[in-house]
Enzyme design. Sequence first.
Site, PDB file in Angstrom:
ATOM      1  N   ASP A 181      46.978  42.413  46.930  1.00 54.44           N
ATOM      2  CA  ASP A 181      46.738  43.334  45.704  1.00 54.44           C
ATOM      3  C   ASP A 181      45.426  42.833  44.315  1.00 54.44           C
ATOM      4  O   ASP A 181      46.369  41.842  44.202  1.00 54.44           O
ATOM      5  CB  ASP A 181      47.269  44.773  45.432  1.00 54.44           C
ATOM      6  CG  ASP A 181      46.561  45.948  45.735  1.00 54.44           C
ATOM      7  OD1 ASP A 181      46.321  46.161  45.643  1.00 54.44           O
ATOM      8  OD2 ASP A 181      47.843  47.209  45.809  1.00 54.44           O
ATOM      9  N   CYS A 182      45.491  43.874  44.105  1.00 54.85           N
ATOM     10  CA  CYS A 182      44.922  43.233  43.185  1.00 54.85           C
ATOM     11  C   CYS A 182      45.577  42.878  41.986  1.00 54.85           C
ATOM     12  O   CYS A 182      46.681  44.017  41.166  1.00 54.85           O
ATOM     13  CB  CYS A 182      43.717  44.577  42.113  1.00 54.85           C
ATOM     14  SG  CYS A 182      42.534  44.448  43.444  1.00 54.85           S
TER      15      CYS A 182
END
Length: 710
Positions: free
Chosen positions: A247-248
């Site tokens: 995930d970012c």
Amino acid sequence: MSNIHSQDNIEALKKQAMALISQMTLEEKVSQTLNWAKAIDRLDIKAYNWWNEALHGVARAGVATVFPQAITMAATFDEDLIEEVADTISTEGRAKYNYQQKYNDTDIYKGLTFWSPNVNIFRDPRWGRGHETFGEDPYLTSRMGVRFINGIQQEDNGVLKAAACAKHFAVHSGPEDIRHEFNAEVSQQDLRETYLPAFEACVKEAHVEAVMGAYNRTNGEPCCGHKQLLGDILRKEWGFTGHVVSDCWAIRDFHQGHKVTKDAFESVSLAMNNGCDLNCGNLFECLVEAVEKGMVEESRLDEAICNLYVTRMKLGILGEQKPSKYDALGVMDIDTPQAKALNLKASKEGMVLLKNDGLLPLDKKKYKTIGVIGPNANNRRCLVGNYEGTASEYVTLLEGIKAAVADDARVLFSDGCHLFKDKVEELGTSNDREAELLSICDASDVIILCMGLDSGLEGEEGDQGNAYASGDKPNLNLPGIQQKVIDMVVATAKPVVLVLVAGSALALTKSSQEVGAFLYAGYPGAQGGNAVASILFGEHSPEGKLPITFYKTTEELPEFTDYSMKGRTYRYMTQEALYPFGYGLSYTDFEITNAKISTDTISSEDVTVELDITNSGDYDGAQTIQVYIKLNKEGTPNPQLKAFKKVRLKKGESNHVKLTLESDAFALYNEEGIKVINEGDYTVYVGISQPDTRSISLLGKKPVEFKLKA
């Protein structure tokens, strides 16, 4: 398995990928593990940004069809529909990619790797991102997730149209504001029974190309560097052959939030060594030094890039160029009349009628003045949810109602109140629309109240303009003074229809008791106003079923941070729901007859359920046959959904329906996380709802019961 996902094809693609990788410098290799992968001109490798979104339409890259939000599509209980929607999304995505490439646009949101679907379990209605999911049930989520991926990953001549990504792996459903340091503690039983089944189906059945790790830790380990989840379960146990993306900026959380590593080098090493191939963010730039220091083997780096390149090769955008019918797609294949019609169809199917005392459908000849009141009546934002694209046309509820009645009736409008503040005008006093809304009630024959939430109130932590900052709801109450406005309108004694536009359940016990009809519209997409009007005025009979439980109060929920499933969702709750999972009314009536089951003994063989269903009412309509299974033993879950089928019938029409229960449908996981079919008595329930007392009371119908023994 299709040829494109066969082991032979993957091995052949890996060989081509490794031939490219062997010619790269260490710096070039590392550059390929970031979501903005750089061009390597001497090897004819183009720049590519992996980050794209397609939760309910191609997002954040200009005009595209904005379908209903995921939770609303889940309410359709229609597997064929969601695959058709996803097929349309990937067509628009490929069409956009083709013209973007033509003009050398390789920006973010311009690739063919879509970070959708979100198959997390909506375990708590306060979670702000729950509307991105397919609801609270692992089986429904699995079926919708698999068919969504099938639609995205269509193929022609050995080329994938687009690539899907199952996220967020795993055990992730809030709280949003502490996700960067939160540790979700979960038993092996709950992990296997609730949090992993949808991911397993996406990997094993749909051959999803990517899996995204979650921000949180699970049982102490950060998910984007989790040995058990990424290594033991995903790769070894399930045989996943695609790539894993973080995930970012989740990897920097390893040392900044979770404090399980001391610096960036330890964080990237933990992620890469435990199976994360692609970093959404920039921390993997530290891999150059991590490899040089011996913290990561270069062979593991090569493996990661190989996993990534195989996906790009399957998409036909790296290496050997295979012609496919997708090459011809362009701007004329986006936002087509066919896509608009499909969008409207999906929106209509996702509407759930929760109450109707005979007020609906509204007769345009009878009601000459219609009052439309509420902050969501003319709110475009409430149509679309989050991770949305840009529609060429938005039809609000007010606009849809006005178009539907045309010259038959006068429509009066007031927003009634602000969505979450106590006044509409900053300089006004509290409840500054009171006189207007009461005068409209006086003049109207019927009132349509359009209340609820939008993605400014429930969404992701950090979303711009999110009123609650974290994205999660503090409770299940309507925000601001919406409840006060409902009470005022109900007190006028005019007929009232409540339309709730929201991506989650709210505690509306009092309101639902007092209004004549209650329609849950979810986040219905850009055509939402037309869909709501078609239900309200009887052009379409409602057919949606709740993919979530509507609870009576906030107080009955367990702690938000408690990831035990005890007391959560229809599968484990002990109290009566306000409106149960799987429930939804219709304007027509359906009768089930001649139901039978193929055996009374559970073995390794599939079990078949057959029945006849007749539309015995006055409208054409659709009904969802639902099959639930219960092991009649203390300490086991409530009856669980294990099969469903959408059946569409004209009035007076009958159909023979057959559903299959695989032997696995009777299995439960024990405390060690091992799947077993327990000896004992089972009940199989076949009907149009759960077999709980509340559903039976609301519908006036009981499912058919069959007793089986194992």
